[in-house]
Design a protein around this motif. Structure first.
Motif, PDB file in Angstrom:
ATOM      1  N   LEU A  87      30.835  -6.346 -13.615  1.00  0.00           N
ATOM      2  CA  LEU A  87      30.858  -6.421 -12.156  1.00  0.00           C
ATOM      3  C   LEU A  87      29.658  -7.249 -11.696  1.00  0.00           C
ATOM      4  N   ILE A  88      29.927  -8.403 -11.090  1.00  0.00           N
ATOM      5  CA  ILE A  88      28.880  -9.313 -10.614  1.00  0.00           C
ATOM      6  C   ILE A  88      28.633  -9.048  -9.130  1.00  0.00           C
ATOM      7  N   LEU A  89      27.387  -8.699  -8.797  1.00  0.00           N
ATOM      8  CA  LEU A  89      27.019  -8.438  -7.407  1.00  0.00           C
ATOM      9  C   LEU A  89      26.060  -9.532  -6.936  1.00  0.00           C
ATOM     10  N   PRO A  90      26.506 -10.446  -6.068  1.00  0.00           N
ATOM     11  CA  PRO A  90      25.609 -11.502  -5.565  1.00  0.00           C
ATOM     12  C   PRO A  90      24.612 -10.938  -4.560  1.00  0.00           C
ATOM     13  N   VAL A  91      23.357 -11.349  -4.681  1.00  0.00           N
ATOM     14  CA  VAL A  91      22.312 -10.890  -3.766  1.00  0.00           C
ATOM     15  C   VAL A  91      21.540 -12.102  -3.260  1.00  0.00           C
ATOM     16  N   PRO A  92      20.869 -11.981  -2.113  1.00  0.00           N
ATOM     17  CA  PRO A  92      20.101 -13.118  -1.580  1.00  0.00           C
ATOM     18  C   PRO A  92      18.884 -13.435  -2.431  1.00  0.00           C
ATOM     19  N   ASP A  93      18.436 -14.666  -2.333  1.00  0.00           N
ATOM     20  CA  ASP A  93      17.197 -15.076  -2.990  1.00  0.00           C
ATOM     21  C   ASP A  93      16.034 -14.286  -2.390  1.00  0.00           C
ATOM     22  N   GLY A  94      15.204 -13.692  -3.260  1.00  0.00           N
ATOM     23  CA  GLY A  94      14.080 -12.889  -2.789  1.00  0.00           C
ATOM     24  C   GLY A  94      14.354 -11.402  -2.783  1.00  0.00           C
ATOM     25  N   THR A  95      15.436 -10.965  -3.412  1.00  0.00           N
ATOM     26  CA  THR A  95      15.761  -9.537  -3.456  1.00  0.00           C
ATOM     27  C   THR A  95      14.904  -8.833  -4.498  1.00  0.00           C
ATOM     28  N   VAL A  96      14.337  -7.702  -4.103  1.00  0.00           N
ATOM     29  CA  VAL A  96      13.537  -6.876  -4.999  1.00  0.00           C
ATOM     30  C   VAL A  96      14.334  -5.609  -5.312  1.00  0.00           C
ATOM     31  N   VAL A  97      14.377  -5.227  -6.594  1.00  0.00           N
ATOM     32  CA  VAL A  97      15.098  -4.030  -7.037  1.00  0.00           C
ATOM     33  C   VAL A  97      14.077  -2.939  -7.328  1.00  0.00           C
ATOM     34  N   LEU A  98      14.264  -1.767  -6.709  1.00  0.00           N
ATOM     35  CA  LEU A  98      13.364  -0.641  -6.899  1.00  0.00           C
ATOM     36  C   LEU A  98      14.142   0.564  -7.398  1.00  0.00           C
ATOM     37  N   ASP A  99      13.450   1.452  -8.124  1.00  0.00           N
ATOM     38  CA  ASP A  99      14.088   2.700  -8.535  1.00  0.00           C
ATOM     39  C   ASP A  99      13.952   3.731  -7.429  1.00  0.00           C
ATOM     40  N   GLY A 100      14.430   4.945  -7.680  1.00  0.00           N
ATOM     41  CA  GLY A 100      14.394   5.971  -6.653  1.00  0.00           C
ATOM     42  C   GLY A 100      12.999   6.349  -6.214  1.00  0.00           C
ATOM     43  N   ALA A 101      12.011   6.169  -7.095  1.00  0.00           N
ATOM     44  CA  ALA A 101      10.626   6.519  -6.773  1.00  0.00           C
ATOM     45  C   ALA A 101       9.889   5.380  -6.073  1.00  0.00           C
ATOM     46  N   GLY A 102      10.553   4.249  -5.855  1.00  0.00           N
ATOM     47  CA  GLY A 102       9.917   3.128  -5.184  1.00  0.00           C
ATOM     48  C   GLY A 102       9.220   2.153  -6.105  1.00  0.00           C
ATOM     49  N   ASN A 103       9.379   2.306  -7.408  1.00  0.00           N
ATOM     50  CA  ASN A 103       8.757   1.398  -8.367  1.00  0.00           C
ATOM     51  C   ASN A 103       9.602   0.129  -8.514  1.00  0.00           C
ATOM     52  N   VAL A 104       8.949  -1.022  -8.515  1.00  0.00           N
ATOM     53  CA  VAL A 104       9.660  -2.300  -8.656  1.00  0.00           C
ATOM     54  C   VAL A 104      10.105  -2.471 -10.105  1.00  0.00           C
TER      55      VAL A 104
END
Length: 478
Positions: A87-104
């Protein structure tokens, strides 16, 4: 109606691996032709990929639950199951992925940058892959491994070279509209700009992007107004341009106090006050605005700022400003370290790493944790005694039984394999040799035996010795 979203919580589920098949080949005059069960297919991954044509996270705001497809189970006739579709999910340039605790956990910048948010489960082996000289006709197959389930947060941080910062209604939107081809909403009331606007500016040989973002008010760094939403989009910008209103109608405000307030908010947010900055005194087309600009300019220059007097309405002073910003951008780009070639880092496991741990908990329960034993448990069909015996063989060869004895486990003690919320618990009964080694010839069907020449018997004996230490994970179902 929401038209721009820059922060969403996403629940992603990878596909489960398909189960292996337990099958015996049958045909006329040969009802027992040996095992021919195929392997299960791999579950699909959930992958985030940067797509320049995507500018918002709106789709995930409306549909936060996403799942890849499962792998298909194996079939008889040595037919492996089909792999699940990623499953390919396109996201904008500059997207940051964090976990539930807020860690990058990932920072996605640049077209095509990808991150696997959830790993698909591997398919289970069929009984054809599990057969050997000792185990000629396994009556079981391995189950597919469930795919990962992840709750992640996506945050969009605008990728731009320059950010226009200032009070609401300071003229930021008007300025970007005349410096570039961007057409933001412009009106004579505060907070007209609710979402970031990007424009591309060409000044000589330098091309840079400029961002117009929501205005700041006191307390923005603590979340007042649109503060945090604003500051998130300023983080990536290398140059900040203060837009100061010289024709404000509020008596308690003036350009110097506005600048001090904005500088304090940038400092409180952390690190933004150290970016290169310049000051633009806007609205000098108003007579009082021109006088006030001339009055405060010496004080601002004394602080070390480069100051420009402009009018977005009358298009005054824009060329000088555009080229001055281009100089700042060029200096900032030159100061950045050049990207090095990708380095491959190899981290071999320690020679004494067994791949699992055994810990006795306060209630006396012995808990086994490790990637292999936990996966093997998930792959086992506990309704099949032969499959359970095969699991016991694998755990014994891995050294789990020896480790339990060293940890002080005794007959009848409780043993759990896996985390607390998803563990298999059983009463432990130590044995000298587990499973097939103790019972002998598990998985053999004597009806398959045929007279063998001496050479073949020697080969089978050697295969039996090799099989005692062989790890079946070397068989890759995909």
């Amino acid at each position: 109606m929401t038209t721009f979203v820059d922060r969403v919580e996403l629940h992603v589920a990878a596909g489960n691996g398909g189960h292996g098949c337990a099958s015996v080949h049958r045909e006329k005059f040969k009802p027992l032709g040996g095992p021919d069960g195929g392997n299960g297919g791999r579950g699909g991954d959930v992958i985030l990929i940067v797509d320049q044509s995507v500018t918002t996270l709106l789709d995930y705001h409306h549909s936060p639950h996403r799942k890849a497809t499962n792998g298909k189970p194996g079939e008889g006739g040595n037919r492996s199951g089909k792999d699940g579709t990623d499953l390919i999910l396109p996201v904008p340039d500059g997207t940051v992925v964090l976990d539930g605790a807020g860690n990058v956990i990932a920072d996605l910048v640049g077209q095509g940058t990808s991150y696997i948010a959830a790993q698909g489960g591997r398919g289970g082996l069929g009984n054809a892959a599990l057969s050997s000289a000792r185990r000629k006709a396994p009556g079981f197959a391995l189950l597919g491994v469930p795919g990962d389930l992840q709750d992640i947060v996506l945050e969009l941080k605008t990728v731009a070279d320059v950010a226009l910062v200032g009070y609401p209604s300071a003229g930021k939107s008007s300025l970007i509209s005349v410096l570039s081809a961007a057409k933001p909403k412009i009106a004579d009331y505060p907070f007209t700009t609710l979402v970031p606007n990007l424009g591309v500016v060409t000044a000589g040989e330098t091309v840079y992007t400029i961002a117009d973002v929501p205005g700041l008010i006191p307390g923005a760094s603590q979340g007042k107004g649109l503060g945090l939403e604003f500051l998130r989009h300023v983080e990536r910008c290398s140059v900040l341009v203060h837009i100061l209103d010289t024709a404000t109608l509020e008596s308690e405000r003036d350009p110097i106090s506005d600048l001090d307030m904005i500088e304090e908010e940038l400092k409180q947010y952390g690190g933004l006050d150290r970016r290169p900055r310049m000051v633009v005194l806007n609205k000098i087309d108003v007579p009082d605005g021109k006088d006030l600009a001339e009055m405060v300019r010496p004080d601002l220059e004394a602080r070390g700022y480069r100051v420009f007097e402009v009018s977005a309405v009358a298009h005054t002073g824009l060329r000088e400003l555009s080229f001055a910003i281009a100089e700042f951008v060029a200096e900032s780009r030159a100061a950045k370290p050049k990207e090095e070639a990708t380095r491959i880092v190899i981290r071999p496991k320690a020679v004494d790493d067994s791949g699992f741990t055994v810990v006795q908990e306060e209630d006396g329960l012995f808990r086994v944790r490790g990637e292999k034993p936990e996966r093997w448990v998930r792959q086992t069909d506990f309704s099949n005694d032969e499959a359970v015996g095969y699991l016991a063989d694998r755990l014994n060869r891995l050294g789990v039984e020896d480790s339990l004895m060293k940890a002080g486990a005794r007959s009848g003690d409780g043993v759990a394999i896996g985390p607390e919320d998803n563990a298999v618990v059983f009463d432990w009964e130590p044995t000298v040799m587990a499973g097939a080694e103790m019972l002998g010839r598990r998985g053999e069907d004597h009806r398959l035996d045929e007279p063998r020449p001496a050479t073949q018997r020697r080969r089978d004996k050697q295969a039996e010795r090799d099989d005692a230490t062989r790890e079946f994970d070397d068989f890759k179902p995909f």
